[in-house]
Structure formats: structure tokens, C-alpha cells
Design a protein around this motif. Structure first.
Motif, PDB file in Angstrom:
ATOM      1  N   UNK A 164      37.683 -10.417  47.017  1.00 61.57           N
ATOM      2  CA  UNK A 164      36.570  -9.906  46.583  1.00 61.57           C
ATOM      3  C   UNK A 164      37.090  -9.054  45.187  1.00 61.57           C
ATOM      4  N   UNK A 165      36.567  -9.120  43.861  1.00 63.74           N
ATOM      5  CA  UNK A 165      37.122  -8.348  42.767  1.00 63.74           C
ATOM      6  C   UNK A 165      36.963  -6.885  42.925  1.00 63.74           C
ATOM      7  N   UNK A 166      36.161  -6.514  43.690  1.00 65.17           N
ATOM      8  CA  UNK A 166      36.013  -4.955  43.682  1.00 65.17           C
ATOM      9  C   UNK A 166      36.989  -4.421  44.501  1.00 65.17           C
ATOM     10  N   UNK A 167      37.750  -5.291  45.365  1.00 64.13           N
ATOM     11  CA  UNK A 167      38.791  -4.594  46.163  1.00 64.13           C
ATOM     12  C   UNK A 167      40.160  -4.741  45.503  1.00 64.13           C
ATOM     13  N   UNK A 168      40.281  -5.517  44.473  1.00 67.29           N
ATOM     14  CA  UNK A 168      41.572  -5.694  43.598  1.00 67.29           C
ATOM     15  C   UNK A 168      41.410  -4.669  42.296  1.00 67.29           C
ATOM     16  N   UNK A 169      42.597  -3.962  42.200  1.00 65.09           N
ATOM     17  CA  UNK A 169      42.480  -3.299  41.091  1.00 65.09           C
ATOM     18  C   UNK A 169      42.739  -4.240  39.912  1.00 65.09           C
ATOM     19  N   UNK A 170      41.721  -4.195  38.797  1.00 61.46           N
ATOM     20  CA  UNK A 170      41.644  -5.118  37.721  1.00 61.46           C
ATOM     21  C   UNK A 170      42.950  -5.279  36.838  1.00 61.46           C
ATOM     22  N   UNK A 171      43.449  -4.117  36.135  1.00 59.94           N
ATOM     23  CA  UNK A 171      44.357  -4.146  35.267  1.00 59.94           C
ATOM     24  C   UNK A 171      45.685  -4.171  36.106  1.00 59.94           C
ATOM     25  N   UNK A 172      45.914  -3.620  37.061  1.00 56.02           N
ATOM     26  CA  UNK A 172      47.013  -3.574  37.879  1.00 56.02           C
ATOM     27  C   UNK A 172      47.364  -5.083  38.292  1.00 56.02           C
ATOM     28  N   UNK A 173      46.373  -5.717  38.854  1.00 58.59           N
ATOM     29  CA  UNK A 173      46.342  -7.018  39.204  1.00 58.59           C
ATOM     30  C   UNK A 173      46.726  -8.086  37.809  1.00 58.59           C
ATOM     31  N   UNK A 174      46.064  -7.771  36.671  1.00 57.60           N
ATOM     32  CA  UNK A 174      46.436  -8.559  35.439  1.00 57.60           C
ATOM     33  C   UNK A 174      48.059  -8.404  35.266  1.00 57.60           C
ATOM     34  N   UNK A 175      48.521  -7.166  35.361  1.00 55.28           N
ATOM     35  CA  UNK A 175      50.010  -7.053  35.372  1.00 55.28           C
ATOM     36  C   UNK A 175      50.881  -7.668  36.165  1.00 55.28           C
ATOM     37  N   UNK A 176      50.409  -7.828  37.469  1.00 52.00           N
ATOM     38  CA  UNK A 176      50.830  -8.540  38.331  1.00 52.00           C
ATOM     39  C   UNK A 176      51.164  -9.902  38.211  1.00 52.00           C
ATOM     40  N   UNK A 177      49.838 -10.520  37.787  1.00 49.71           N
ATOM     41  CA  UNK A 177      49.894 -12.004  37.405  1.00 49.71           C
ATOM     42  C   UNK A 177      50.661 -12.189  36.220  1.00 49.71           C
ATOM     43  N   UNK A 178      50.756 -11.585  35.148  1.00 47.50           N
ATOM     44  CA  UNK A 178      51.672 -11.517  33.943  1.00 47.50           C
ATOM     45  C   UNK A 178      53.015 -11.639  34.540  1.00 47.50           C
ATOM     46  N   UNK A 179      53.513 -10.740  35.381  1.00 48.07           N
ATOM     47  CA  UNK A 179      54.888 -10.612  35.925  1.00 48.07           C
ATOM     48  C   UNK A 179      54.996 -12.149  36.741  1.00 48.07           C
ATOM     49  N   UNK A 180      54.310 -12.491  37.336  1.00 47.50           N
ATOM     50  CA  UNK A 180      54.493 -13.780  38.293  1.00 47.50           C
ATOM     51  C   UNK A 180      54.568 -15.052  37.299  1.00 47.50           C
ATOM     52  N   UNK A 181      53.825 -14.738  36.337  1.00 45.39           N
ATOM     53  CA  UNK A 181      53.790 -15.888  35.149  1.00 45.39           C
ATOM     54  C   UNK A 181      55.072 -15.941  34.509  1.00 45.39           C
ATOM     55  N   UNK A 182      55.848 -14.925  34.192  1.00 46.16           N
ATOM     56  CA  UNK A 182      57.247 -14.571  33.590  1.00 46.16           C
ATOM     57  C   UNK A 182      58.111 -15.309  34.519  1.00 46.16           C
ATOM     58  N   UNK A 183      58.222 -14.842  35.946  1.00 44.65           N
ATOM     59  CA  UNK A 183      58.759 -15.532  37.007  1.00 44.65           C
ATOM     60  C   UNK A 183      58.767 -16.715  36.910  1.00 44.65           C
ATOM     61  N   UNK A 184      57.642 -17.317  36.777  1.00 41.88           N
ATOM     62  CA  UNK A 184      57.522 -18.989  36.956  1.00 41.88           C
ATOM     63  C   UNK A 184      58.112 -19.443  35.889  1.00 41.88           C
ATOM     64  N   UNK A 185      57.913 -18.947  34.688  1.00 46.46           N
ATOM     65  CA  UNK A 185      58.750 -19.557  33.484  1.00 46.46           C
ATOM     66  C   UNK A 185      60.050 -19.718  33.734  1.00 46.46           C
ATOM     67  N   UNK A 186      60.815 -18.519  34.238  1.00 44.02           N
ATOM     68  CA  UNK A 186      62.367 -18.609  34.452  1.00 44.02           C
ATOM     69  C   UNK A 186      62.504 -19.475  35.523  1.00 44.02           C
ATOM     70  N   UNK A 187      61.677 -20.191  36.100  1.00 36.83           N
ATOM     71  CA  UNK A 187      61.939 -21.199  37.262  1.00 36.83           C
ATOM     72  C   UNK A 187      61.724 -22.559  36.652  1.00 36.83           C
ATOM     73  N   UNK A 188      61.206 -22.644  35.411  1.00 34.53           N
ATOM     74  CA  UNK A 188      60.689 -23.834  34.747  1.00 34.53           C
ATOM     75  C   UNK A 188      59.398 -24.378  35.171  1.00 34.53           C
ATOM     76  N   UNK A 189      58.789 -23.610  35.923  1.00 30.59           N
ATOM     77  CA  UNK A 189      57.362 -23.956  36.490  1.00 30.59           C
ATOM     78  C   UNK A 189      56.117 -23.440  35.342  1.00 30.59           C
TER      79      UNK A 189
END
Length: 254
Positions: A164-189
Motif C-alpha cells: 500500500x502506497x502509504x507504507x512506502x516512502x515515496x521519494x525514497x522508493x522513487x530513488x530505489x527504483x531509479x537505482x534498480x533501473x540503472x542496474x538493469x541497464x548495466x545487465x542489458x535488461x
């Protein structure tokens, strides 16, 4: 058979040296079920509380966990390291978990046991809160030993995106998704990276910080989203994000 014995529907008569039913044929049919998962889940739910915690938590992470990983995750549930070791030995003895001696990792003995453990806590607030605790512990592991626990970022962010969105910190989760996106790019995904960048953008939108308190992060994220959308062939969406940058950028360089 184990299920019937556990429910006292079947017992061994030591005088007659035979197995006997403790109920009628109709009652016996009510005890039996074609749904194996429900039977296994019933066995898990009949275990001590800390054993159930172990089984449930293991079902939310990859099926090859080290003891140190399980200790870290169960610590957030108030279980001591020494107790975790005892719980693992008990689960192995019960045939629910297997210890892979070569890799020194633990895994479910069968996929049905994993599935049943996953379903012990139904979807809702209690499960979301558990997933957040698991995610926080995984992120702590990933930051402390990134080379060994890179996978923990992916699992944690996936769980946090599902609660549920109210349990997850919005901006922090946004940064974590960004980091995972960069990691996926490095893997060619590329496809997974695109999904992660869009998830980051959605969380940033929800946070109310877009182009305000988080100007630099917004710009960096949208640049990634634009390139990602172009690479996926989503030209119309890519151009819409270009327009957004042009409307909100505060300098010609940006």
C-alpha cells in the motif's frame, strides 16, 4: 497420512499393530482435500510461531538463502541468531527445508511448500507491513555488502512497489527504483530498466516533490525515461517527457 495423524484422524493401535481411523468414512472424506497447497499450509500453520515466521519470510526471498541472510531477516521479527539456527535444524528435520551442503544454503524441499508458506498471510495490511520489514532488512544488507547482496535491491524494491502506497516512502522508493533501473541497464535488461524508471517516475509524481524539492533528481530521472522510452519504441511518450523537461528546466543546459 501425516496430515491425518496430526489431526488425530488416524492413529496406530499398538495392541492390534494396525492403523485405525478415529472417525467415520464421511468424516474422513471431509478431512481429505485435493488441494495439496491447503494441506501443506495447514501443516505450516500448525507449527510454532517462530517456525511459521521462518517459513513465511523464506517464501518472499529467492529460494537459496544463506543462514546469515535469514538471521538478518528474522532479527527484524525479534528472533535471535542462535534461535534461527535451531529453527533451521527443526525445519530441516521436519522435511520442510533442505540444507544444500555444497553451497551451505537453505531451500524449500518442494515448490508446494514454498507456495503454501507464501499464502499463510493473506494479502492486506499485515502482509504489507511484513514485506516492508523484509525490504528494509534486505536494503540494509545490500548497502553493507553490495557485491554479495546485489539481488536484495531487486527483491526489496519489488516488494515495496507492491505494498500500500502509504507504507512506502515515496521519494525514497522513487530513488530505489531509479537505482534498480540503472542496474538493469548495466545487465542489458532494457525492458526491466524501462519498467523501473517508470515506477520511479510514478512514485516521484505521488510524492509531490517533482520539479520542486527534487529538481535535479527529476531532471536526471526524466532524461533516463526519455532515452528508455525511445529505446522501447514508445516515441509519443518520449516526446511528451521531452516537452515536460523543456517546460520546467531552469537553464538552457538542463
Amino acid at each position: 497420512l501425516e496430515e491425518l495423524v496430526r489431526k488425530n484422524a488416524l492413529f496406530y493401535d499398538v495392541m492390534m499393530f494396525t492403523w485405525e481411523y478415529n472417525l467415520t468414512k464421511v468424516e474422513l472424506e471431509n478431512y481429505l482435500t485435493d488441494d495439496v497447497i491447503k494441506m501443506v499450509q495447514s501443516k505450516i500453520e500448525g507449527q510454532p510461531l517462530e517456525v511459521k515466521q521462518l517459513m513465511v519470510i523464506m517464501s518472499f526471498i529467492p529460494n537459496n538463502a544463506t543462514l546469515s541472510t535469514l538471521i538478518a531477516l528474522l532479527r527484524s521479527e525479534g528472533v535471535t541468531p542462535s534461535k534461527v539456527e535451531k529453527l533451521m535444524k527443526y525445519a530441516v528435520k521436519q522435511g520442510m527445508i533442505i540444507h544444500q551442503m555444497k553451497s551451505d544454503k537453505y531451500a524449500f524441499a518442494h515448490d508446494k511448500i514454498r507456495e503454501a508458506s507464501f499464502n499463510v498471510i493473506p494479502q492486506g495490511r499485515p502482509r504489507d507491513e511484513l514485506l516492508m520489514r523484509i525490504s528494509m532488512a534486505l536494503i540494509h544488507l545490500a548497502y553493507s555488502e553490495e557485491s554479495e547482496y546485489e539481488w536484495a535491491f531487486f527483491v526489496a524494491v519489488d516488494h515495496m512497489n507492491s505494498v500500500s502506497p502509504e507504507l512506502a516512502p515515496g521519494i525514497e522508493l522513487s530513488r530505489l527504483n531509479f537505482r534498480v533501473g540503472v542496474m538493469n541497464l548495466a545487465k542489458g535488461a532494457t525492458f526491466n530498466a524501462n519498467a523501473s524508471f517508470l515506477a520511479a517516475l510514478a512514485r516521484l509524481n505521488d510524492s509531490g516533490s517533482k520539479w520542486k524539492e527534487e529538481y535535479q533528481f527529476t531532471l536526471k530521472l526524466l532524461n533516463r525515461v526519455i532515452v528508455s522510452e525511445f529505446s522501447m519504441g514508445n516515441f509519443e511518450m518520449a516526446f511528451s517527457y521531452v516537452e515536460e523537461v523543456l517546460e520546467n528546466a531552469t537553464s538552457l543546459k538542463d
